[in-house]
Write an enzyme that holds these catalytic residues in place. Structure first.
Site, mmCIF file in Angstrom:
data_model
loop_
_atom_site.group_PDB
_atom_site.id
_atom_site.type_symbol
_atom_site.label_atom_id
_atom_site.label_comp_id
_atom_site.label_asym_id
_atom_site.label_seq_id
_atom_site.Cartn_x
_atom_site.Cartn_y
_atom_site.Cartn_z
ATOM 1 N N ASP A 71 0.850 -1.207 0.000
ATOM 2 C CA ASP A 71 0.000 0.000 0.000
ATOM 3 C C ASP A 71 0.880 1.249 0.000
ATOM 4 O O ASP A 71 0.656 2.198 -0.755
ATOM 5 C CB ASP A 71 -0.877 0.041 1.262
ATOM 6 C CG ASP A 71 -1.885 -1.092 1.365
ATOM 7 O OD1 ASP A 71 -1.479 -2.215 1.726
ATOM 8 O OD2 ASP A 71 -3.074 -0.869 1.079
ATOM 9 N N THR A 79 -6.870 -4.578 0.615
ATOM 10 C CA THR A 79 -5.646 -4.936 1.363
ATOM 11 C C THR A 79 -5.824 -6.225 2.153
ATOM 12 O O THR A 79 -4.950 -7.108 2.125
ATOM 13 C CB THR A 79 -5.260 -3.798 2.332
ATOM 14 O OG1 THR A 79 -5.083 -2.595 1.585
ATOM 15 C CG2 THR A 79 -3.983 -4.123 3.081
#
Ligand SMILES: O=P(O)(O)O[C@H]1[C@H](O)[C@@H](O)[C@H](OP(=O)(O)O)[C@@H](O)[C@H]1O
Ligand SMILES: [Mg+2]
Ligand SMILES: [Mg+2]
Ligand SMILES: [Mg+2]
Length: 338
Positions: A77, A151
Site C-alpha cells: 500500500d 488490502t
C-alpha cells in the site's frame, strides 16, 4: 553515432532527472486537454504501482500495520502510494491529490518509481475528446488514489480482489478513472502475463475490458465479505437476490458489475471512502451505469468533502437503479445519513 547520442541522452537524464523525450513530449502536448494528459499519465503510473505490489508479495515481507479495526496497511500500500503520488505530482504539480495512505511527502522516492510517460492509446482520443472537459483547469481537479484496494484480501491471498484505483474528479464529479488489476490472469499459471488496466472517461467511454450483460432471469448481488452487519445483510436481502457474491475490494465489485458477473453492488454501510469509489464510479458512469449512496444521491468528490461514504454505496449498470433504491429498507436509510 547512435551510441554517442544515447550516452548523451542518458547523461542528460541522469543530471537533470528529466529526459529530452519527456520534454519533446511536453512540446507535442500543446493541444492536448489537461484532463486527457492526466488520464494518459495515470495508466502507466497504475501499471508501475501494480508491479511494486507484486514485488512486495514476492519478497514475502508485507510489513503489515494495523491502522484500525479490520483496517490493514502493508508495504505494498505504502510503496504503491509513494509511486503514484510522486509520479502524478511531478507531472501535475498544481493538481490536488488525495491518497488513502499517510506517507511522508519528503521521504526519498526511488527515481525508477517516478513514472512520467503518457499512454499513446489514450492521447489519440484528443480527436474525439468531450467538449465539456476541454477547458478543465488544475484547480478544478482532485485525484483520488487508492493505491491498493482490497488490502485484507491481498494479505489473505485473494489476489483477484486487489485493484489500484486512480479516480479523477472535476468540480466534485467523478469524471475519469483507472482500475488496474495487478493479479489479473494470476490463476493462468507460471509464465502467464499478469495485470490488466481498465480506464474510462464520462463522454468518451471505457476501455480495456470486454463488456458483458448479466444473466437474464437472475438477480445476483455483490457485497462485502469482511465488513458485514445486520443493516448490510437486511438491505441485500430486501433486494431479492437469486445469489449473493461476497468479495473484497470496492473496485473489484464494480468490475464484476461492468463485466456482467452481477446485477448490483449493494453496500448499506459507511465502510468505504471516496478513494474507493471515485475511479469505479467514473468508469461505470462512462458506460451508462450509476453509483449513488443508498438514498440515490450522487457522491461528491471536491477536496473538502468528508472521505467516508457515510450513506453507503449502491451501484448498477444494466438494471433499474431506482428499483433497488426503492427496495432498501427505510431502517437502513435512517441509519445511514450522508
Ligand atoms: O483500500 P482498502 O482499505 O482495502 O479498501 C477497502 C474498503 O475501504 C472497504 O470498504 C472494503 O470493504 P468490503 O470488502 O467490506 O467491501 C474493502 O474490501 C476494501 O475495498
Ligand atoms: Mg485500506
Ligand atoms: Mg479501498
Ligand atoms: Mg486501499
Amino acid at each position: 553515432m547512435l551510441a554517442f547520442h544515447s550516452v548523451v541522452l542518458y547523461l542528460y537524464e541522469k543530471m537533470t532527472g528529466d529526459s529530452p523525450v519527456a520534454k519533446r513530449r511536453r512540446s507535442d502536448m500543446e493541444g492536448v486537454p489537461l484532463l486527457l494528459k492526466i488520464l494518459a499519465s495515470s495508466v502507466p503510473v497504475a501499471d508501475k504501482s501494480g508491479g511494486l505490489i507484486r514485488d512486495v508479495l514476492e519478497k514475502g515481507d508485507l510489513g503489515v500495520v494495523k491502522k484500525g479495526w479490520n483496517d490493514l496497511q502493508t508495504e505494498a500500500d505504502r510503496a504503491a502510494q509513494r509511486c503514484i503520488v510522486a509520479s502524478l505530482s511531478k507531472s501535475f504539480p498544481n493538481v490536488t491529490i488525495i491518497g488513502e495512505e499517510e506517507t511522508d511527502p519528503n521521504e526519498d522516492i526511488k527515481p525508477d518509481w517516478v513514472e512520467t510517460s503518457l499512454d499513446e492509446n489514450i492521447l489519440k482520443h484528443v480527436s474525439n475528446f468531450p467538449e465539456e472537459w476541454k477547458d478543465v483547469k488544475d484547480e478544478d481537479i482532485v485525484i483520488w488514489v487508492d493505491p491498493l484496494d482490497g488490502t485484507a484480501e491481498y494479505t489473505q491471498g485473494l489476489l483477484d480482489h486487489v485493484t489500484v484505483l486512480i479516480g479523477i474528479a472535476v468540480k466534485g464529479k467523478a469524471v475519469a478513472g483507472v482500475i488496474h488489476q495487478p493479479y489479473y490472469n494470476y490463476k493462468a499459471g507460471p509464465g502467464a502475463t499478469l495485470g490488466r488496466t481498465i480506464w474510462g472517461m464520462v463522454g468518451l467511454g471505457a476501455f480495456g475490458y470486454t463488456q458483458k450483460q448479466p444473466p437474464k432471469g437472475k438477480n445476483i448481488i455483490t457485497t462485502t465479505r469482511s465488513h458485514s452487519n445486520k443493516v448490510v445483510t437486511d438491505s441485500v436481502d430486501a433486494c431479492e437476490p437469486t445469489e449473493v457474491i461476497r468479495v473484497g475490494g470496492a473496485g473489484h465489485k464494480v468490475l464484476l458489475l461492468i463485466e456482467g458477473e452481477v446485477h448490483a453492488y449493494v453496500f448499506a454501510s459507511p465502510g468505504c471512502k471516496k478513494w474507493d469509489t471515485c475511479a469505479p464510479e467514473a468508469i461505470l458512469t462512462a458506460i451508462g451505469g450509476k453509483l449513488t449512496d443508498i438514498h440515490g444521491s450522487k457522491l461528491q468528490y471536491h477536496k473538502e468533502v468528508q472521505h467516508k461514504n457515510t450513506a453507503g454505496v449502491l451501484a448498477t449498470f444494466s438494471v433499474d437503479h431506482q428499483w433497488y433504491l426503492d427496495k432498501i429498507p427505510q431502517s437502513a436509510k435512517d441509519a445511514l445519513k450522508p
